[in-house]
Design a protein around this motif. Structure first.
Motif, PDB file in Angstrom:
ATOM      1  N   ARG A 206      81.207 -64.795  -7.496  1.00 11.73           N
ATOM      2  CA  ARG A 206      82.108 -63.656  -7.407  1.00 11.73           C
ATOM      3  C   ARG A 206      83.561 -64.106  -7.586  1.00 11.73           C
ATOM      4  O   ARG A 206      83.943 -65.193  -7.141  1.00 11.73           O
ATOM      5  CB  ARG A 206      81.963 -62.976  -6.043  1.00 11.73           C
ATOM      6  CG  ARG A 206      80.632 -62.269  -5.843  1.00 11.73           C
ATOM      7  CD  ARG A 206      80.565 -61.645  -4.457  1.00 11.73           C
ATOM      8  NE  ARG A 206      81.758 -60.874  -4.157  1.00 11.73           N
ATOM      9  CZ  ARG A 206      81.977 -59.625  -4.555  1.00 11.73           C
ATOM     10  NH1 ARG A 206      81.072 -59.000  -5.266  1.00 11.73           N
ATOM     11  NH2 ARG A 206      83.102 -59.001  -4.241  1.00 11.73           N
ATOM     12  N   ALA A 208      87.609 -63.649  -6.783  1.00  7.73           N
ATOM     13  CA  ALA A 208      88.397 -63.233  -5.624  1.00  7.73           C
ATOM     14  C   ALA A 208      88.873 -61.792  -5.810  1.00  7.73           C
ATOM     15  O   ALA A 208      89.393 -61.421  -6.861  1.00  7.73           O
ATOM     16  CB  ALA A 208      89.593 -64.155  -5.448  1.00  7.73           C
ATOM     17  N   ARG A 239      86.839 -50.092  -4.006  1.00 13.91           N
ATOM     18  CA  ARG A 239      86.060 -51.065  -3.231  1.00 13.91           C
ATOM     19  C   ARG A 239      84.665 -51.280  -3.802  1.00 13.91           C
ATOM     20  O   ARG A 239      83.976 -52.239  -3.426  1.00 13.91           O
ATOM     21  CB  ARG A 239      85.947 -50.602  -1.782  1.00 13.91           C
ATOM     22  CG  ARG A 239      87.284 -50.493  -1.056  1.00 13.91           C
ATOM     23  CD  ARG A 239      87.086 -49.893   0.323  1.00 13.91           C
ATOM     24  NE  ARG A 239      86.223 -50.716   1.149  1.00 13.91           N
ATOM     25  CZ  ARG A 239      85.644 -50.289   2.281  1.00 13.91           C
ATOM     26  NH1 ARG A 239      85.830 -49.041   2.694  1.00 13.91           N
ATOM     27  NH2 ARG A 239      84.884 -51.103   2.982  1.00 13.91           N
ATOM     28  N   THR A 356      82.586 -55.984   2.988  1.00  4.36           N
ATOM     29  CA  THR A 356      83.426 -56.838   3.820  1.00  4.36           C
ATOM     30  C   THR A 356      83.065 -58.304   3.615  1.00  4.36           C
ATOM     31  O   THR A 356      82.038 -58.639   3.009  1.00  4.36           O
ATOM     32  CB  THR A 356      83.262 -56.483   5.291  1.00  4.36           C
ATOM     33  OG1 THR A 356      81.907 -56.783   5.698  1.00  4.36           O
ATOM     34  CG2 THR A 356      83.543 -55.011   5.548  1.00  4.36           C
ATOM     35  N   GLU A 357      83.885 -59.178   4.135  1.00  2.00           N
ATOM     36  CA  GLU A 357      83.612 -60.616   4.029  1.00  2.00           C
ATOM     37  C   GLU A 357      82.276 -60.965   4.665  1.00  2.00           C
ATOM     38  O   GLU A 357      81.477 -61.720   4.094  1.00  2.00           O
ATOM     39  CB  GLU A 357      84.746 -61.396   4.679  1.00  2.00           C
ATOM     40  CG  GLU A 357      84.622 -62.908   4.504  1.00  2.00           C
ATOM     41  CD  GLU A 357      85.827 -63.666   5.056  1.00  2.00           C
ATOM     42  OE1 GLU A 357      85.693 -64.884   5.282  1.00  2.00           O
ATOM     43  OE2 GLU A 357      86.892 -63.035   5.251  1.00  2.00           O
ATOM     44  N   ALA A 358      82.019 -60.407   5.855  1.00  2.00           N
ATOM     45  CA  ALA A 358      80.746 -60.676   6.526  1.00  2.00           C
ATOM     46  C   ALA A 358      79.580 -60.085   5.749  1.00  2.00           C
ATOM     47  O   ALA A 358      78.491 -60.681   5.655  1.00  2.00           O
ATOM     48  CB  ALA A 358      80.782 -60.113   7.949  1.00  2.00           C
ATOM     49  N   LEU A 360      79.397 -59.508   2.465  1.00  2.00           N
ATOM     50  CA  LEU A 360      79.149 -60.300   1.265  1.00  2.00           C
ATOM     51  C   LEU A 360      78.437 -61.606   1.592  1.00  2.00           C
ATOM     52  O   LEU A 360      77.617 -62.095   0.808  1.00  2.00           O
ATOM     53  CB  LEU A 360      80.472 -60.571   0.544  1.00  2.00           C
ATOM     54  CG  LEU A 360      81.121 -59.350  -0.113  1.00  2.00           C
ATOM     55  CD1 LEU A 360      82.535 -59.683  -0.587  1.00  2.00           C
ATOM     56  CD2 LEU A 360      80.270 -58.856  -1.279  1.00  2.00           C
ATOM     57  N   ALA A 361      78.728 -62.162   2.770  1.00  2.00           N
ATOM     58  CA  ALA A 361      78.007 -63.366   3.207  1.00  2.00           C
ATOM     59  C   ALA A 361      76.540 -63.046   3.434  1.00  2.00           C
ATOM     60  O   ALA A 361      75.651 -63.851   3.120  1.00  2.00           O
ATOM     61  CB  ALA A 361      78.646 -63.922   4.474  1.00  2.00           C
TER      62      ALA A 361
END
Length: 399
Positions: A206, A208, A239, A356-358, A360-361
């Motif tokens: 991905r 940034a 988004r 969100t970052e979480a 996507l993790a």
């Protein structure tokens, strides 16, 4: 409820299989022919033609052209079925020497059953492959009851039923049709004629600040799914990015082009070549919308779409609705994520979390798990065809 052919079998010799199909150019029809050929079957067919799938394709196996047919024109389709029966009857040697007749949907079952009788081949095992439970068969009116009665009469004359989802047996053939005969499960997994398309070694890379990319891949014919995805695109704006790839069924989604054109975060990449084009369409998405909503409460709740196998093979998590056969498989096998209901609020809530970052993790971790599984979990192999059809072929007298 139903007998299942599960034990390992072998074929006594290359079988001769005759296939009745609704569209000679449709990818799934071609995959079934190729799968049968992979076990040494000598395949011939009688197939119709639809204009929205590979209209210029010329099959490289013996094929009797039945007729051109239109989508969803029930009255005209009935006339086409009658004309096709007459066409088959004019070919007395068409089915001679066949070890099995495979009829891929109910229209084809009528033609195959009548053709078998009219050409003097009643002893050849007739197998009904139910691709979907058409909404005609779940209607509560007289037309629906008549359709189910006709299907029951023909089921009694079949050697087996082939389904792509156990939900069809559990929700329809058992409780509605009272079917207790042999059942064969052949899921809509990936099929490769030659070498398998390589899987990615790692999850999608991905950029940034890139928005969450949601794919919708395959036969695009589900208006409720289109509306749901467009509502999510409107609610989430920059988004999220919705990328749609595949064949558009214009009769089912007539306003598709207009819906896409008015949204900058939605795009259509066009049709793709199967299977070589799959890596690109799934590799370009973080998650894929895998739920069919076209016939909610019936067929859409019971099926298992090829999207979940294709996406999983290429490490792309799926999204579906909890409580459906698709949603249950995704949840039980760890193939992705589910939403509690097919509503814009539910989908927006999930996509907001995944963006969100979480989130996507979590998407990346799911992708890693999928890529770590054996490719054969999502791939149909020649052994699957042998296991499925050898018991039927062995019942037919071999010359």
């Amino acid at each position: 409820m139903t007998e299942s052919f599960a034990k390992r079998e072998s074929l006594p010799r290359p079988p001769r299989v005759f296939v009745f199909g609704f569209d000679v150019g449709e990818a799934a029809q071609i995959r079934r022919v190729r799968g049968l050929q992979s076990i040494g079957a000598q395949v011939s067919s009688a197939m119709m033609r639809r204009s929205n799938m590979n209209p210029s394709l010329v099959p490289d196996w013996p094929n009797l052209v039945l007729a051109d047919v239109e989508n969803e024109r029930i009255g005209r389709r009935l006339l086409t079925v009658l004309g096709s029966i007459a066409r088959v009857a004019r070919e007395p040697g068409l089915l001679a020497g066949s070890d099995m007749i495979l009829a891929r949907n109910f229209d084809m079952l009528i033609i195959a059953w009548a053709g078998r009788a009219l050409t003097g081949n009643r002893s050849v095992p007739l197998v009904y492959e139910c691709l979907d439970i058409h909404r005609l068969f779940v209607r509560c009116d007289g037309l629906g009851r008549f359709a189910r009665w006709c299907e029951r009469r023909l089921l009694a004359r079949c050697a087996a039923v082939v389904v792509s989802s156990p939900g069809f047996l559990r929700n329809y053939f058992g409780p509605v049709q009272g079917y207790v005969g042999p059942a064969i499960l052949i899921e809509n997994k990936l099929w490769f004629d030659g070498p398998a398309v390589p899987r990615p070694a790692t999850p999608r890379a991905r950029q940034a600040g890139e928005p969450l990319t949601v794919g919708w891949v395959g036969s695009i014919r589900c208006t409720p799914s289109l509306r749901l995805l467009m509502a999510a695109a409107d609610a989430l704006g920059a988004r999220v990015r919705i990328v749609i790839s595949g064949n558009i069924h214009g009769h089912a989604v007539p306003d598709f082009a207009a819906e896409i054109a008015r949204r900058p975060n939605v795009s259509y990449t066009g049709p793709y070549h199967y299977p070589d084009g799959l890596a690109a369409v799934y590799g370009g998405a973080d998650v894929v919308w895998s739920q069919d909503l076209w016939q909610s409460g019936a067929n859409s709740d019971w099926l298992l779409p090829n999207r979940i196998y294709e996406a999983s093979y290429f490490g792309c998590p799926s999204i579906a609705v909890a409580g459906t056969e698709t949603g249950r498989r995704i949840a039980s096998d760890g193939l992705g994520f589910t939403i509690p209901a097919p509503t814009p609020d539910a989908l927006v809530k999930l996509l907001s979390r995944l963006a969100t970052e979480a989130g996507l993790a979590s998407v990346r971790a799911t992708s890693e798990r999928l890529l770590g599984r054996p490719a054969t979990d999502f791939q149909l192999l020649p052994d699957d065809y042998v296991r499925s059809f050898a018991p039927i072929l062995s019942r037919h007298d071999q010359p």
